[in-house]
Design a protein around this motif. Structure first.
Motif, PDB file in Angstrom:
ATOM      1  N   GLY A 100      37.173 160.369  51.409  1.00 57.78           N
ATOM      2  CA  GLY A 100      37.671 159.119  51.985  1.00 57.78           C
ATOM      3  C   GLY A 100      37.370 157.943  51.077  1.00 57.78           C
ATOM      4  N   THR A 101      36.188 157.946  50.498  1.00 58.06           N
ATOM      5  CA  THR A 101      35.785 156.864  49.595  1.00 58.06           C
ATOM      6  C   THR A 101      36.656 156.857  48.338  1.00 58.06           C
ATOM      7  N   LYS A 102      36.986 158.039  47.839  1.00 54.95           N
ATOM      8  CA  LYS A 102      37.879 158.106  46.666  1.00 54.95           C
ATOM      9  C   LYS A 102      39.232 157.485  46.988  1.00 54.95           C
ATOM     10  N   PHE A 103      39.723 157.784  48.179  1.00 59.05           N
ATOM     11  CA  PHE A 103      41.022 157.211  48.554  1.00 59.05           C
ATOM     12  C   PHE A 103      40.930 155.688  48.640  1.00 59.05           C
ATOM     13  N   VAL A 104      39.867 155.204  49.266  1.00 61.91           N
ATOM     14  CA  VAL A 104      39.697 153.748  49.384  1.00 61.91           C
ATOM     15  C   VAL A 104      39.624 153.120  47.993  1.00 61.91           C
ATOM     16  N   ALA A 105      38.863 153.759  47.099  1.00 65.15           N
ATOM     17  CA  ALA A 105      38.708 153.224  45.736  1.00 65.15           C
ATOM     18  C   ALA A 105      40.066 153.100  45.043  1.00 65.15           C
ATOM     19  N   ALA A 106      40.932 154.078  45.282  1.00 66.20           N
ATOM     20  CA  ALA A 106      42.250 154.062  44.633  1.00 66.20           C
ATOM     21  C   ALA A 106      43.225 153.134  45.355  1.00 66.20           C
ATOM     22  N   ALA A 107      43.047 152.991  46.673  1.00 66.75           N
ATOM     23  CA  ALA A 107      44.018 152.224  47.474  1.00 66.75           C
ATOM     24  C   ALA A 107      43.801 150.721  47.390  1.00 66.75           C
ATOM     25  N   ILE A 108      42.566 150.309  47.064  1.00 66.37           N
ATOM     26  CA  ILE A 108      42.220 148.896  47.237  1.00 66.37           C
ATOM     27  C   ILE A 108      43.095 147.965  46.384  1.00 66.37           C
ATOM     28  N   ASP A 109      43.362 148.340  45.150  1.00 64.55           N
ATOM     29  CA  ASP A 109      44.200 147.498  44.299  1.00 64.55           C
ATOM     30  C   ASP A 109      45.558 148.132  44.051  1.00 64.55           C
ATOM     31  N   TYR A 110      45.959 149.041  44.909  1.00 66.14           N
ATOM     32  CA  TYR A 110      47.208 149.770  44.681  1.00 66.14           C
ATOM     33  C   TYR A 110      48.400 148.863  44.948  1.00 66.14           C
ATOM     34  N   LEU A 111      49.304 148.851  43.997  1.00 70.89           N
ATOM     35  CA  LEU A 111      50.514 148.053  44.180  1.00 70.89           C
ATOM     36  C   LEU A 111      51.554 148.930  44.867  1.00 70.89           C
ATOM     37  N   GLY A 112      51.879 148.607  46.090  1.00 71.88           N
ATOM     38  CA  GLY A 112      52.829 149.431  46.829  1.00 71.88           C
ATOM     39  C   GLY A 112      52.177 150.041  48.052  1.00 71.88           C
ATOM     40  N   ASP A 113      52.867 150.979  48.676  1.00 73.49           N
ATOM     41  CA  ASP A 113      52.373 151.628  49.882  1.00 73.49           C
ATOM     42  C   ASP A 113      51.337 152.686  49.494  1.00 73.49           C
ATOM     43  N   PRO A 114      50.082 152.529  49.930  1.00 72.81           N
ATOM     44  CA  PRO A 114      49.024 153.475  49.502  1.00 72.81           C
ATOM     45  C   PRO A 114      49.303 154.942  49.849  1.00 72.81           C
ATOM     46  N   TRP A 115      50.160 155.208  50.814  1.00 71.82           N
ATOM     47  CA  TRP A 115      50.461 156.618  51.112  1.00 71.82           C
ATOM     48  C   TRP A 115      51.101 157.314  49.903  1.00 71.82           C
ATOM     49  N   GLU A 116      51.726 156.500  49.015  1.00 65.68           N
ATOM     50  CA  GLU A 116      52.294 157.094  47.788  1.00 65.68           C
ATOM     51  C   GLU A 116      51.229 157.834  46.972  1.00 65.68           C
ATOM     52  N   ILE A 117      49.971 157.372  47.079  1.00 66.58           N
ATOM     53  CA  ILE A 117      48.885 158.048  46.343  1.00 66.58           C
ATOM     54  C   ILE A 117      48.858 159.521  46.717  1.00 66.58           C
ATOM     55  N   LEU A 118      49.037 159.792  47.999  1.00 64.02           N
ATOM     56  CA  LEU A 118      49.042 161.190  48.461  1.00 64.02           C
ATOM     57  C   LEU A 118      50.374 161.865  48.158  1.00 64.02           C
ATOM     58  N   GLU A 119      51.460 161.130  48.371  1.00 66.64           N
ATOM     59  CA  GLU A 119      52.782 161.736  48.126  1.00 66.64           C
ATOM     60  C   GLU A 119      52.962 162.141  46.669  1.00 66.64           C
ATOM     61  N   THR A 120      52.391 161.348  45.771  1.00 72.40           N
ATOM     62  CA  THR A 120      52.511 161.676  44.347  1.00 72.40           C
ATOM     63  C   THR A 120      51.338 162.560  43.884  1.00 72.40           C
ATOM     64  N   HIS A 121      50.478 162.928  44.825  1.00 71.78           N
ATOM     65  CA  HIS A 121      49.286 163.747  44.543  1.00 71.78           C
ATOM     66  C   HIS A 121      48.436 163.128  43.427  1.00 71.78           C
ATOM     67  N   GLY A 122      48.426 161.803  43.404  1.00 76.36           N
ATOM     68  CA  GLY A 122      47.540 161.071  42.499  1.00 76.36           C
ATOM     69  C   GLY A 122      48.196 160.520  41.252  1.00 76.36           C
ATOM     70  N   ALA A 123      49.401 160.988  40.947  1.00 79.30           N
ATOM     71  CA  ALA A 123      50.035 160.575  39.684  1.00 79.30           C
ATOM     72  C   ALA A 123      50.241 159.062  39.611  1.00 79.30           C
ATOM     73  N   SER A 124      50.394 158.411  40.760  1.00 80.52           N
ATOM     74  CA  SER A 124      50.687 156.976  40.749  1.00 80.52           C
ATOM     75  C   SER A 124      49.427 156.107  40.692  1.00 80.52           C
ATOM     76  N   VAL A 125      48.241 156.716  40.662  1.00 83.05           N
ATOM     77  CA  VAL A 125      46.995 155.927  40.635  1.00 83.05           C
ATOM     78  C   VAL A 125      46.723 155.441  39.216  1.00 83.05           C
ATOM     79  N   LYS A 126      46.629 154.133  39.037  1.00 83.81           N
ATOM     80  CA  LYS A 126      46.410 153.570  37.701  1.00 83.81           C
ATOM     81  C   LYS A 126      44.970 153.077  37.508  1.00 83.81           C
ATOM     82  N   ARG A 127      44.273 152.802  38.584  1.00 83.57           N
ATOM     83  CA  ARG A 127      42.885 152.341  38.497  1.00 83.57           C
ATOM     84  C   ARG A 127      42.203 152.585  39.838  1.00 83.57           C
TER      85      ARG A 127
END
Ligand code: NZQ
Ligand code: ZN
Length: 385
Positions: A100-127
């Protein structure tokens, strides 16, 4: 051996009384959010120990992360961080809290809908925001890897993501913090770590000699310490070995340069999302049947597994494979981890539902040879009834 890149930047601080080292591990000026699960970390004093080590730093808390952490819960944590100008996350718990903490770390500055992080299985995470962990449950390896599994409760979707940005900066592994675990969670941890090794080992040979011997050593260690951890819950050396083995089982080392399966995990995630069965228990249901259904494709490795892990050398090839699969099932059962769908009250309807969810989630070509189609997944589940 296959080509690979291997980089694991997580610093491990291991041993009794090491939580005090958070004083140096967390940046002095950090504004910290401690993330934790239900009641255990507060009840057993771990949370107080963590706060004491953090001293004068600004510290906020986010509790209530459930097993199989939900997108819905973790998005509330994302909201809290914005309000409190947090710049460092500290996970205190098991795999669910760390994931859960990893997701929060990736979602906090995510540009766009954070669910994309899961849909792309992480490919869209830049920081991702910096974070560390204090592990209280040896099982997932999340403390030393870059994976996370999050469930969207509204759609019963359990997806994993991987990103080089979500390795913990450090993880504190104090084996004494596992003493309060109930036997069922220890058993889960042993089974989960066992299947993590199998998913990276029991595929087809590519001449990864060290990877094979490491994997076999980890499996044998789990077979040795698993029952001990249940029989003598406060034996430090046993818990220390279990904690380190679980981390080594999924920190990238044994999977480098070799094919990987992960079909038991993908099928298991659907079982958890639909029926709330503990993660490790879903694996114990799926794996023995998967090994049976895939026996032709895994033949050489199954024979190696039989010989080197279970010391089975008598009988025809198929008899040895049968024995190895039976020993695997017995091992899970000996820990108190049931291995049949019927043990969890599930039958034909559940098989239909899981296969439908696999299809809906694009899980149409699983396994190291991508030959586990929904029809093969169905056969695996039929074999696990
Ligand atoms: O919530 P609290 O009260 O803290 O209780 C927890 C929870 O109910 C309890 N617990 C944890 N430490 C304790 C303790 N109870 C007493 N004493 C302690 N010291 O244990 C229960 C289960 O915790 P959880 O974190 O859910 O278990 P686990 O570590 O097995 O994590 C499972 C999650 O990890 C994912 C799974 O899918 C599942 O969502 N996985 C993550 C992976 C990764 N990141 O690499 C790989 C794995 O394959 C897995 O998929
Ligand atoms: Zn797992």
């Amino acid at each position: 051996m296959q080509n690979f890149e291997f980089h694991n930047p997580t610093k491990i601080v291991f041993g009794a009384k090491t939580i005090a080292k958070l004083a140096e591990l967390v940046p002095a000026e950090a504004r910290v959010l401690i993330l934790y699960g239900g009641a255990s970390a507060r009840k057993n004093g771990t949370l107080d120990e963590v706060k004491a080590a953090l001293g004068q730093r600004f510290v906020a808390e986010f509790g209530g992360i459930e097993p199989n952490p939900s997108y819905e819960t973790m998005m509330r944590a994302v909201g809290q961080i914005g309000e409190q100008k947090i710049d460092f996350l500290l996970a205190v718990g098991g795999g669910s809290v760390i994931d859960g903490t990893k997701f929060v770390a990736a979602a906090i500055d995510y540009l766009g809908d954070p669910w994309e992080i899961l849909e792309t299985h992480g490919a869209s995470v830049k920081r991702a925001m910096n974070f560390g962990s204090v592990l209280t449950l040896p099982a997932t390896g999340s403390e030393m890897n870059n994976g996370s599994v999050i469930t969207r409760q509204s759609t019963q979707t359990k997806f994993a993501f991987l990103s080089p940005h979500v390795f913990p900066q450090f993880s504190v592994l104090d084996p004494t913090k596992t003493y309060t675990l109930p036997p069922s969670q220890i058993a889960n941890g042993v089974a989960d770590a066992f299947v993590h090794v199998v998913e990276q080992y029991l595929t087809y040979p590519v001449g990864g000699l060290a990877q094979d011997r490491f994997a076999e050593g980890l499996l044998q260690t789990l077979i040795e310490v698993g029952p001990q951890a249940l029989a003598t819950p406060d034996d430090y050396d046993t818990r220390a070995n279990l904690m380190w083995v679980a981390a080594l089982a999924l920190n990238g080392l044994i999977g480098a340069g070799v094919p990987q399966d992960w079909a038991s995990h993908m099928i298991g995630h659907e079982l958890t999302a639909l029926y709330s069965i503990d993660h490790a228990r879903t694996l114990a249901i799926v794996l023995p049947s998967l090994l049976d259904v895939q026996r032709q494709h895994k033949r050489a490795k199954l024979l190696q597994y039989a010989q080197r892990v279970w010391d089975i050398s008598e009988g025809s090839e198929d008899e040895r494979i049968d024995q190895a699969i039976a020993r695997t099932r017995q091992f899970f059962e000996s820990l108190g981890v049931k291995t049949r769908l019927s043990d969890y009250g599930l039958g034909t309807e559940a098989i239909d539902a899981v296969v439908a969810q696999l299809e809906a989630h694009g899980m149409n070509a699983l396994g190291e040879r991508q030959n586990i189609t929904p029809a093969v997944s169905r056969a695996i589940l039929e074999g696990a009834r």
